[in-house]
Design an enzyme around this catalytic site. Sequence first.
Site, PDB file in Angstrom:
ATOM      1  N   SER A   6      56.748  90.472  46.474  1.00 37.17           N
ATOM      2  CA  SER A   6      56.380  89.364  45.604  1.00 37.17           C
ATOM      3  C   SER A   6      57.632  88.808  44.954  1.00 37.17           C
ATOM      4  O   SER A   6      58.662  89.463  44.908  1.00 37.17           O
ATOM      5  CB  SER A   6      55.413  89.840  44.531  1.00 37.17           C
ATOM      6  OG  SER A   6      56.113  90.649  43.624  1.00 37.17           O
ATOM      7  N   LYS A   7      57.491  87.589  44.472  1.00 32.31           N
ATOM      8  CA  LYS A   7      58.627  86.957  43.795  1.00 32.31           C
ATOM      9  C   LYS A   7      59.069  87.856  42.655  1.00 32.31           C
ATOM     10  O   LYS A   7      60.233  87.963  42.352  1.00 32.31           O
ATOM     11  CB  LYS A   7      58.218  85.604  43.228  1.00 32.31           C
ATOM     12  CG  LYS A   7      58.173  84.527  44.283  1.00 32.31           C
ATOM     13  CD  LYS A   7      57.961  83.157  43.662  1.00 32.31           C
ATOM     14  CE  LYS A   7      57.584  82.171  44.761  1.00 32.31           C
ATOM     15  NZ  LYS A   7      57.170  80.882  44.302  1.00 32.31           N
TER      16      LYS A   7
END
Length: 488
Positions: A252-253
């Site tokens: 994920s970011k």
Amino acid sequence: MTDLRVRIAPSPTGTVHLGLCRTALFNWAYAKKRGGTFVLRVEDTDKTRSTRESEEAILEGLRWLGVNWDEGPDVGGPYAPYRQSERAGGHGVLIEELLRSGSAYRCFCTPERLAEVREVQEKAKETPRYDGTCRDLSPEESQRRADAGEPFAVRFRIPDGATTIHDLVRGDVTFEHKEIDDWIMARRDGSPTYNFVVVSDDLAMKITHVFRGEEHLVNTPKQTLLYQAMGQEPPRFGHLPLMLGKDRKKLSKRSGDTALGDYIANGYPKEAIVNFLCLQGWALDGETEVFDVDTFVENFDIENVQKAGAVFDIDKFRWLSADTIRRMGIPELAQEVAPFTVKAGQMSESDIASRQDWFQRLVAGEQERIELFSEFPGRVASFFEADDAVTYADKAEAGARKHDARIEILRSFAEWLKGREAGESPEDMAGAAKAWVKDRGLKFPALFQPLRCALTGMAGGRDLFDCIDLLGRDSALARIETAMTRLA
Ligand code: GLU
């Protein structure tokens, strides 16, 4: 050009995510091989999170990777505008049509009411969903309330039944409609939502194939039903496997290791980044891991993309980076590491330009030793230190101190060095030095360990006579002199 049209629709809400880069590469390659058109459409429907900086970074990042689009916000094209926020007119017309045909309906429920419904459902351990209050309002009542200015959202009316998606990666996937909520197409403020605009714009832009991340698979039945409600044929879909971290959780970011910019800043070569991304869910022949982008384009097919999640193996990424570096020409490698050298404050750009031969030799000695461009300054730091202040690594110093006769050996080596003819090649000097060591009945480490510590402060590394040549004899002698005190 064929009628084949693919697209990516990045949301400009942050850094350039590697998942987006992979999706872009796969779409681009698919279109390129088949003479199709690759479209870049900016999906800036989330007004609070979308920024122009992020859009620019995405375009720049993808262009840097070598992915070029035929149509997009910067290059234009026959279906402009390519920024969703600028396509509002078309979206409004479609919503009106869907309301008229009954495929959509106005929902006057207030956020407070919806929150209450949700709370009750959650308490009863039910999946939260819209309870259908406005689903069966008569068209007249709906119109009357809208005319009276009562705010409303627009929901899509999910019919009974099931939808099967013929996914080009995953095969047939069936979704029961009872699992799908009457989703919101336009919010109470009139702004359209993703599932609606994506269909509206893909349709308007005549997109034939939609290849995107697996996280969008759940949206696909909603979108397919919308195409059907409009009497349109949906595009072919292919959902690319998630990119997973080593813990098998989605990258994920937030996990901080997904931004293209970080890999560039860390000195991964572009070819290695592209190569690595191509391997995220696709393989050339199951064996060959190193290939160039042309080979990828020539061989890529959506049907060969794997279903299983692609584990993001950072060790393999580094290995690909090191392998790419080893295959580079020295002038090219020098050009790549130069900005890192400048950033480390070791040389200015003009120093590098005026001492280009020297710099390339400095680079050549590290080609086999660095895995990332960014490791270069650390490896050559001692060349930029003062002769009397070279940093000795503990291991280098301990290695040097193992030899009781180190000071004596360094002293006589310095004398020997002073007597060598100027301009002698490092190879010749190395040969002569080895003979010198043997003549004295010594083992090589007895000279080389103290000498390496004196010259570079490191326990290992490039050829020592190359170091002497690069430092210059005066500097090498000054370092030996200092070491005779420091290692005493
Ligand atoms: N804006 C969506 C995303 O960035 C695009 C989804 C799609 O390709 O339909 O994930």
